[in-house]
Structures are given as structure tokens and as C-alpha cells.
Write a protein that holds these residues in place. Structure first.
Motif, PDB file in Angstrom:
ATOM      1  N   ASP A  43     -90.586 -46.161 -47.344  1.00 52.94           N
ATOM      2  CA  ASP A  43     -90.624 -47.517 -47.584  1.00 52.94           C
ATOM      3  C   ASP A  43     -89.663 -48.123 -48.527  1.00 52.94           C
ATOM      4  N   ALA A  44     -88.594 -47.264 -48.814  1.00 51.68           N
ATOM      5  CA  ALA A  44     -87.522 -47.806 -49.644  1.00 51.68           C
ATOM      6  C   ALA A  44     -86.663 -48.681 -48.804  1.00 51.68           C
ATOM      7  N   THR A  45     -85.797 -49.596 -49.272  1.00 49.99           N
ATOM      8  CA  THR A  45     -84.883 -50.231 -48.607  1.00 49.99           C
ATOM      9  C   THR A  45     -83.425 -49.976 -49.184  1.00 49.99           C
ATOM     10  N   PRO A  46     -82.309 -50.169 -48.519  1.00 50.11           N
ATOM     11  CA  PRO A  46     -80.932 -50.221 -49.273  1.00 50.11           C
ATOM     12  C   PRO A  46     -80.761 -51.060 -50.232  1.00 50.11           C
ATOM     13  N   ARG A  47     -80.131 -50.813 -51.063  1.00 51.28           N
ATOM     14  CA  ARG A  47     -79.701 -51.843 -52.130  1.00 51.28           C
ATOM     15  C   ARG A  47     -79.082 -53.252 -51.781  1.00 51.28           C
ATOM     16  N   THR A  48     -79.164 -54.153 -52.154  1.00 50.61           N
ATOM     17  CA  THR A  48     -78.504 -55.358 -51.671  1.00 50.61           C
ATOM     18  C   THR A  48     -77.159 -55.963 -52.668  1.00 50.61           C
ATOM     19  N   ASP A  49     -76.884 -55.133 -53.471  1.00 50.62           N
ATOM     20  CA  ASP A  49     -75.735 -55.607 -54.424  1.00 50.62           C
ATOM     21  C   ASP A  49     -74.601 -54.785 -54.505  1.00 50.62           C
ATOM     22  N   ALA A  50     -74.543 -53.835 -53.202  1.00 46.13           N
ATOM     23  CA  ALA A  50     -73.492 -52.936 -53.254  1.00 46.13           C
ATOM     24  C   ALA A  50     -72.024 -53.630 -52.661  1.00 46.13           C
ATOM     25  N   ASP A  51     -71.194 -53.234 -52.796  1.00 46.83           N
ATOM     26  CA  ASP A  51     -69.718 -53.544 -52.145  1.00 46.83           C
ATOM     27  C   ASP A  51     -69.545 -53.138 -50.758  1.00 46.83           C
ATOM     28  N   TRP A  69     -83.821 -55.867 -44.610  1.00 47.88           N
ATOM     29  CA  TRP A  69     -82.695 -55.582 -45.368  1.00 47.88           C
ATOM     30  C   TRP A  69     -81.397 -56.466 -44.929  1.00 47.88           C
ATOM     31  N   ASP A  70     -80.747 -57.107 -45.864  1.00 46.71           N
ATOM     32  CA  ASP A  70     -79.770 -57.861 -45.626  1.00 46.71           C
ATOM     33  C   ASP A  70     -78.631 -57.444 -46.319  1.00 46.71           C
ATOM     34  N   PRO A  71     -77.383 -56.863 -45.733  1.00 47.64           N
ATOM     35  CA  PRO A  71     -76.227 -56.470 -46.684  1.00 47.64           C
ATOM     36  C   PRO A  71     -75.402 -57.312 -47.252  1.00 47.64           C
TER      37      PRO A  71
END
Length: 248
Positions: A43-51, A69-71
């Protein structure tokens, strides 16, 4: 079933296992569909503050998309074409796909551009350190998010029994973990040595060099490694090795 035609496949216990069995059958061989992987989402999602965000599987993409999730403006990299296709199907842009569909291939493709950047690696709990260590050595600030865990399903191991009995012509391993789970299932049945001997009497195919190294660690001889880390190529090469006339 006749030994000469039996090919074991170990895809996750979902539509991919069914598709793998259908492919083996279409090539003229007899599939032994033995799920060695099951997905447990975290239930984790990728971070959204990455380059830069790196996705390494279709499963990871599907979980990220389901979570919304929104990249944002991040560069999105996929480990291979199947992951890239899943990203596109989920309406994500794909900026990088390495020539070699491996962790090392991703590092090679990204190393020159990641120094000083925040890199998010979103994947399973069994991801290779080659990727994260390689990006770290290239100067990136690496963060890893575990999207799902890979476990061995209850009831797996039919292929190990067939191998131990000398009734398995070939096996197509798609990751180091499928090799480990095959051996684990054989050991639980008291058949470890016999199952490995049975594999070595037939044709063993693996998806790429890392899986080949794992197989060798267990004493399993590898006969087939496709040019690309692609399941369809692996299946075709294995069946061709088992019975060259089957799919002509």
C-alpha cells in the motif's frame, strides 16, 4: 504427460501464469504452470518529489496507477519494454528504457544524468542492489519504496516433483526468486537433490545473467539465456532447445 514436451513456467499467480502456459502450448510444448510468486501489496506509493522515478515491473506500475500516483515533472524510467508498455497503458509517459533490460542496464542508461538528483526506485522487496548501489555511486540521492512483497504461493512445487521423477523436459525461470522458490519447494518435499538433478537432465532457461548466477549457486546448469530479458523470447528459445521442430 510425455517428458519430451513438458516445460515448466513460474510466472506470478495471476493472468501472467495463464498467458505463459498459453504461449508454451502455442509453441507446441506441454506447459507445467507452477506459480512460484505471489504479490502482497504494501500500500506504499512512489514519492512525488523526485527528479527521476524508476519502475522495474508491470506489477509495480499497476499498483502505483491504482493508488493514483502522479509523477509530476519527474523523468520516468522503465527497466524494460513490458514495464514501459504497462506505464503507457496507464497513461504515464516513458522517458527512458535501457537497451539491456536489467538493473545494470538501467544504471548504464542513467548514470551520466543522475548526479545530484533525487531518484526514486519503486519496486518489490527483492530488487537487486545493483540498481540502487549503481545510482548511488553515480552521485544520485536514491530513495527506495517497496510497493509489494513477493512470496511463494501455497501449493506450489508440482514442477519440482516432476523434475525429481524425471518427467520434466525443461524449465523457464524468470527471476532469481523463482529459482530460489523452486529449490525451496523441492526441499520441503524432501526432493531437493533429485529435483536439481532432474532439471540438469533437461533444458534450463533463465531470463538473464543474474538469474543464471543464482541457478549456478544452487548447482543448476543453465542451457538457455535469451538475447533480451523478455519472457516470450525465453519461452521460444527454451522450446527450440527442447524440440526444434515443434513451432516451425
Amino acid at each position: 504427460m510425455p517428458r519430451e514436451t513438458t516445460v515448466a513456467v513460474f510466472r506470478p499467480d495471476d493472468e501472467r501464469l495463464d498467458e505463459a502456459a498459453e504461449l508454451i502450448e502455442s509453441l507446441g510444448a506441454t506447459p507445467v504452470a507452477d506459480a512460484m510468486l505471489a504479490v502482497e501489496p504494501t500500500d506504499a506509493t512512489p514519492r512525488t518529489d523526485a527528479d527521476l522515478v524508476v519502475l522495474t515491473s508491470k506489477t509495480g506500475v499497476e499498483l502505483a496507477a491504482k493508488a493514483g500516483w502522479d509523477p509530476g515533472d519527474a523523468t520516468v524510467a522503465a527497466i524494460g519494454e513490458s514495464t514501459a508498455e504497462a506505464l503507457r497503458e496507464a497513461d504515464y509517459a516513458v522517458d527512458v528504457v535501457p537497451e539491456e533490460y536489467t538493473s545494470a542496464g538501467l544504471v548504464d542508461a542513467l548514470a551520466e544524468d543522475v548526479a545530484g538528483k533525487r531518484v526514486e526506485v519503486a519496486r518489490s522487496d527483492h530488487g537487486s542492489d545493483v540498481l540502487t548501489d549503481g545510482l548511488d555511486e553515480a552521485g544520485a540521492y536514491v530513495h527506495e519504496t517497496i510497493l509489494y512483497r513477493l512470496v511463494r504461493p501455497d501449493g506450489s512445487g508440482a514442477s519440482a516433483e516432476l523434475a525429481a521423477e524425471g518427467d520434466l523436459a525443461a524449465a523457464a525461470f524468470t527471476s532469481s526468486l523463482t529459482v530460489a522458490h523452486f529449490v525451496e519447494a523441492a526441499a520441503e518435499g524432501g526432493l531437493r537433490e533429485q529435483a536439481i538433478e532432474g532439471l540438469n537432465d533437461g533444458v534450463v532457461g533463465v531470463i538473464g545473467p543474474p538469474t543464471a548466477e543464482t541457478a549456478a549457486d544452487y548447482g543448476i546448469d543453465v542451457d538457455v539465456i535469451p538475447d533480451r530479458a523478455d519472457f516470450e523470447e525465453l519461452a521460444c528459445d527454451v522450446v527450440e532447445e527442447v524440440a526444434p521442430t515443434y513451432h516451425e
